[in-house]
Design a protein around this motif. Structure first.
Motif, PDB file in Angstrom:
ATOM      1  N   THR A 257       0.871  -1.175   0.000  1.00  0.00           N
ATOM      2  CA  THR A 257       0.000   0.000   0.000  1.00  0.00           C
ATOM      3  C   THR A 257       0.906   1.223   0.000  1.00  0.00           C
ATOM      4  O   THR A 257       2.095   1.112   0.278  1.00  0.00           O
ATOM      5  CB  THR A 257      -0.919   0.046   1.241  1.00  0.00           C
ATOM      6  N   PHE A 258       0.327   2.376  -0.328  1.00  0.00           N
ATOM      7  CA  PHE A 258       1.132   3.580  -0.538  1.00  0.00           C
ATOM      8  C   PHE A 258       0.937   4.609   0.573  1.00  0.00           C
ATOM      9  O   PHE A 258      -0.095   4.639   1.241  1.00  0.00           O
ATOM     10  CB  PHE A 258       0.769   4.204  -1.887  1.00  0.00           C
ATOM     11  N   GLN A 259       1.956   5.458   0.706  1.00  0.00           N
ATOM     12  CA  GLN A 259       1.903   6.525   1.709  1.00  0.00           C
ATOM     13  C   GLN A 259       0.668   7.404   1.469  1.00  0.00           C
ATOM     14  O   GLN A 259       0.010   7.814   2.415  1.00  0.00           O
ATOM     15  CB  GLN A 259       3.201   7.341   1.605  1.00  0.00           C
ATOM     16  N   ASN A 260       0.368   7.676   0.199  1.00  0.00           N
ATOM     17  CA  ASN A 260      -0.873   8.373  -0.138  1.00  0.00           C
ATOM     18  C   ASN A 260      -1.830   7.353  -0.737  1.00  0.00           C
ATOM     19  O   ASN A 260      -1.470   6.649  -1.667  1.00  0.00           O
ATOM     20  CB  ASN A 260      -0.620   9.474  -1.160  1.00  0.00           C
TER      21      ASN A 260
ATOM     22  N   LEU B 163     -16.112   6.571   1.431  1.00  0.00           N
ATOM     23  CA  LEU B 163     -15.846   5.931   2.724  1.00  0.00           C
ATOM     24  C   LEU B 163     -15.084   6.885   3.644  1.00  0.00           C
ATOM     25  O   LEU B 163     -14.327   7.724   3.174  1.00  0.00           O
ATOM     26  CB  LEU B 163     -14.974   4.676   2.532  1.00  0.00           C
ATOM     27  N   PRO B 164     -15.270   6.710   4.957  1.00  0.00           N
ATOM     28  CA  PRO B 164     -14.425   7.464   5.880  1.00  0.00           C
ATOM     29  C   PRO B 164     -12.963   7.080   5.663  1.00  0.00           C
ATOM     30  O   PRO B 164     -12.665   5.981   5.176  1.00  0.00           O
ATOM     31  CB  PRO B 164     -14.892   7.001   7.268  1.00  0.00           C
ATOM     32  N   TYR B 165     -12.090   7.993   6.040  1.00  0.00           N
ATOM     33  CA  TYR B 165     -10.665   7.820   5.783  1.00  0.00           C
ATOM     34  C   TYR B 165     -10.114   6.462   6.243  1.00  0.00           C
ATOM     35  O   TYR B 165      -9.422   5.766   5.496  1.00  0.00           O
ATOM     36  CB  TYR B 165      -9.907   8.955   6.473  1.00  0.00           C
ATOM     37  N   GLY B 166     -10.448   6.082   7.476  1.00  0.00           N
ATOM     38  CA  GLY B 166      -9.930   4.822   8.024  1.00  0.00           C
ATOM     39  C   GLY B 166     -10.352   3.619   7.188  1.00  0.00           C
ATOM     40  O   GLY B 166      -9.580   2.686   6.969  1.00  0.00           O
TER      41      GLY B 166
ATOM     42  N   LEU C 274       6.202  -3.067   7.863  1.00  0.00           N
ATOM     43  CA  LEU C 274       5.367  -1.905   8.158  1.00  0.00           C
ATOM     44  C   LEU C 274       6.205  -0.654   8.378  1.00  0.00           C
ATOM     45  O   LEU C 274       7.046  -0.617   9.273  1.00  0.00           O
ATOM     46  CB  LEU C 274       4.559  -2.231   9.427  1.00  0.00           C
ATOM     47  N   ILE C 275       5.978   0.372   7.550  1.00  0.00           N
ATOM     48  CA  ILE C 275       6.577   1.686   7.804  1.00  0.00           C
ATOM     49  C   ILE C 275       5.548   2.481   8.585  1.00  0.00           C
ATOM     50  O   ILE C 275       4.383   2.546   8.178  1.00  0.00           O
ATOM     51  CB  ILE C 275       6.853   2.446   6.484  1.00  0.00           C
ATOM     52  N   GLU C 276       5.959   3.075   9.686  1.00  0.00           N
ATOM     53  CA  GLU C 276       4.965   3.828  10.453  1.00  0.00           C
ATOM     54  C   GLU C 276       5.639   4.813  11.396  1.00  0.00           C
ATOM     55  O   GLU C 276       6.661   4.511  11.993  1.00  0.00           O
ATOM     56  CB  GLU C 276       4.071   2.845  11.224  1.00  0.00           C
ATOM     57  N   HIS C 277       5.035   6.005  11.491  1.00  0.00           N
ATOM     58  CA  HIS C 277       5.541   7.009  12.438  1.00  0.00           C
ATOM     59  C   HIS C 277       4.835   6.905  13.791  1.00  0.00           C
ATOM     60  O   HIS C 277       5.338   7.402  14.784  1.00  0.00           O
ATOM     61  CB  HIS C 277       5.359   8.424  11.865  1.00  0.00           C
ATOM     62  N   ASP C 278       3.654   6.291  13.800  1.00  0.00           N
ATOM     63  CA  ASP C 278       2.902   6.170  15.049  1.00  0.00           C
ATOM     64  C   ASP C 278       3.564   5.097  15.926  1.00  0.00           C
ATOM     65  O   ASP C 278       3.438   3.898  15.681  1.00  0.00           O
ATOM     66  CB  ASP C 278       1.447   5.801  14.741  1.00  0.00           C
ATOM     67  N   MET C 279       4.292   5.567  16.937  1.00  0.00           N
ATOM     68  CA  MET C 279       5.097   4.649  17.746  1.00  0.00           C
ATOM     69  C   MET C 279       4.263   3.677  18.570  1.00  0.00           C
ATOM     70  O   MET C 279       4.680   2.541  18.806  1.00  0.00           O
ATOM     71  CB  MET C 279       6.052   5.429  18.668  1.00  0.00           C
ATOM     72  N   SER C 280       3.061   4.097  18.993  1.00  0.00           N
ATOM     73  CA  SER C 280       2.246   3.165  19.782  1.00  0.00           C
ATOM     74  C   SER C 280       1.864   1.970  18.900  1.00  0.00           C
ATOM     75  O   SER C 280       1.857   0.818  19.351  1.00  0.00           O
ATOM     76  CB  SER C 280       0.996   3.856  20.335  1.00  0.00           C
TER      77      SER C 280
ATOM     78  N   PRO D 202       0.380   3.212   7.121  1.00  0.00           N
ATOM     79  CA  PRO D 202      -1.069   3.003   7.038  1.00  0.00           C
ATOM     80  C   PRO D 202      -1.859   3.853   8.032  1.00  0.00           C
ATOM     81  O   PRO D 202      -3.020   4.139   7.791  1.00  0.00           O
ATOM     82  CB  PRO D 202      -1.237   1.508   7.346  1.00  0.00           C
ATOM     83  N   ALA D 203      -1.230   4.281   9.127  1.00  0.00           N
ATOM     84  CA  ALA D 203      -1.973   5.056  10.136  1.00  0.00           C
ATOM     85  C   ALA D 203      -1.894   6.564   9.906  1.00  0.00           C
ATOM     86  O   ALA D 203      -2.504   7.330  10.650  1.00  0.00           O
ATOM     87  CB  ALA D 203      -1.476   4.722  11.534  1.00  0.00           C
ATOM     88  N   ALA D 204      -1.175   6.970   8.851  1.00  0.00           N
ATOM     89  CA  ALA D 204      -1.028   8.406   8.603  1.00  0.00           C
ATOM     90  C   ALA D 204      -2.404   9.059   8.440  1.00  0.00           C
ATOM     91  O   ALA D 204      -3.247   8.563   7.696  1.00  0.00           O
ATOM     92  CB  ALA D 204      -0.187   8.640   7.352  1.00  0.00           C
ATOM     93  N   GLY D 205      -2.637  10.128   9.152  1.00  0.00           N
ATOM     94  CA  GLY D 205      -3.897  10.865   9.030  1.00  0.00           C
ATOM     95  C   GLY D 205      -5.067  10.245   9.763  1.00  0.00           C
ATOM     96  O   GLY D 205      -6.198  10.729   9.653  1.00  0.00           O
ATOM     97  N   MET D 206      -4.823   9.166  10.489  1.00  0.00           N
ATOM     98  CA  MET D 206      -5.926   8.519  11.213  1.00  0.00           C
ATOM     99  C   MET D 206      -6.090   9.116  12.607  1.00  0.00           C
ATOM    100  O   MET D 206      -5.114   9.522  13.230  1.00  0.00           O
ATOM    101  CB  MET D 206      -5.654   7.021  11.370  1.00  0.00           C
ATOM    102  N   ASN D 207      -7.349   9.115  13.087  1.00  0.00           N
ATOM    103  CA  ASN D 207      -7.565   9.520  14.477  1.00  0.00           C
ATOM    104  C   ASN D 207      -7.275   8.300  15.368  1.00  0.00           C
ATOM    105  O   ASN D 207      -7.116   7.185  14.874  1.00  0.00           O
ATOM    106  CB  ASN D 207      -8.988  10.075  14.659  1.00  0.00           C
ATOM    107  N   PRO D 208      -7.174   8.503  16.694  1.00  0.00           N
ATOM    108  CA  PRO D 208      -6.790   7.398  17.586  1.00  0.00           C
ATOM    109  C   PRO D 208      -7.697   6.170  17.463  1.00  0.00           C
ATOM    110  O   PRO D 208      -7.207   5.032  17.501  1.00  0.00           O
ATOM    111  CB  PRO D 208      -6.896   8.023  18.984  1.00  0.00           C
ATOM    112  N   ALA D 209      -8.996   6.381  17.277  1.00  0.00           N
ATOM    113  CA  ALA D 209      -9.914   5.237  17.161  1.00  0.00           C
ATOM    114  C   ALA D 209      -9.620   4.443  15.891  1.00  0.00           C
ATOM    115  O   ALA D 209      -9.597   3.207  15.904  1.00  0.00           O
ATOM    116  CB  ALA D 209     -11.360   5.724  17.160  1.00  0.00           C
TER     117      ALA D 209
END
Ligand SMILES: Nc1ncnc2c1ncn2[C@@H]1O[C@H](COP(=O)(O)OP(=O)(O)OP(=O)(O)O)[C@@H](O)[C@H]1O
Ligand SMILES: [Mg+2]
Length: 256
Positions: free
Chosen positions: A84-87, A153-156, A208-214, A179-186
């Motif tokens: 999948t892509f960053q955008n 569809l909603p972003y998520g 998985l590339i991801e900035h969201d550390m959690s 994949p979590a870029a731009g997502m809200n916590p839920a």
């Protein structure tokens, strides 16, 4: 545990600058591996090397011990690499189910003539594909959305649909670029469950590339950290979190 992806001494140079150098990684079946690092570290470039968008200056990439050198992006997808892509990339004006079925299409056995004239083999394959697409959507609780336009569809859910489209090509290795870029916590929480579900149900390898550390720390067994194109650390989430070199790379970036 069998080795799905292996990169050895991977390097790519753009205009005299090494965007990635001496990159080594192994991802096993059923394993979720994180690829992290500050902006511009070379993470997406690694995905572009794995998928054949870029040709490495040197180094070897193997998928299930097969050398991928010289293979096109499509050939690599047939070998078992999906991404999948960053955008987000979806057919936004098409329905959700058509987006999924479109991913199967490269694998259908009917000819163009059979499709044009809607011959029996076309209908049979089409029906099978529709059933398979619904099954996939069902796994991710999206079958009720099958006839919605993807763009509505909603972003998520769009992110989830993009992952489903990648899964529809039946990969051995799934590459997820932020994949979590731009997502809200839920939505992020939901995505974490989705990724876990993919591993449990499809038993594939995930990078998985991801900035969201959690998210990264929560689901990855192993993490590789890139900085300026070089691997600065590799280890478990616990090891990475307490590694001073990693902390410095991130803090150094923030100070800029
Ligand atoms: N085709 C290209 N030509 C020239 N330079 C490139 C090319 N592709 C990537 N780069 C450079 O390689 C470096 C790494 O970029 P890359 O997109 O891989 O970073 P990233 O780690 O994915 O960053 P981000 O977290 O911001 O997405 C950047 O300096 C980028 O400008
Ligand atoms: Mg990137």
């Amino acid at each position: 545990m069998s080795n799905v992806l292996k990169c050895e001494h991977l390097r790519v140079v753009f205009g005299g600058l090494a965007a990635v150098s001496d990159f080594n990684i192994e991802v096993n079946e059923n394993e979720i591996v994180g690829l992290i690092g500050p902006n511009g570290a070379g993470k997406t470039t690694v995905f572009n090397l794995l998928t054949g968008v870029y040709t490495p200056t040197s180094g070897v990439i193997t998928l299930c011990e097969k050398d991928l050198a010289g293979m096109s992006t499509i050939a690599r997808n047939h070998e078992g690499i999906a991404r999948t892509f960053q955008n987000i990339r979806l057919f936004k004006d098409m329905s959700v189910i058509d987006n999924v079925m479109n991913s199967f299409n490269t694998r259908m056995s009917y000819s163009i003539a059979e499709a044009m004239f809607r011959l029996p083999r076309y209908w049979k394959e089409e029906k099978k594909a529709r059933e398979k697409a619904l099954e996939l959507l069902h796994v991710f609780n999206m079958e009720d959305l099958a006839n919605e336009n993807a763009g509505n569809l909603p972003y998520g859910s769009q992110r989830r649909l993009e992952i489903i489209r990648a899964l529809a090509t039946n990969p051995k290795l799934l590459l997820l670029d932020e994949p979590a870029a731009g997502m809200n916590p839920a939505e992020t929480e939901n995505l974490m469950e989705t990724i876990g579900k993919i591993r449990d149900q499809f038993h594939i390898a995930i990078l998985l590339i991801e900035h969201d550390m959690s998210l990264v720390m929560g689901i990855c067994e192993n993490i590789t950290v890139l900085n300026f194109g070089e691997v600065i650390a590799q280890g478990t989430p616990q090891e990475i979190q307490s590694n001073p070199v990693v902390i410095e790379a991130y803090l150094g970036k923030k100070r800029d």
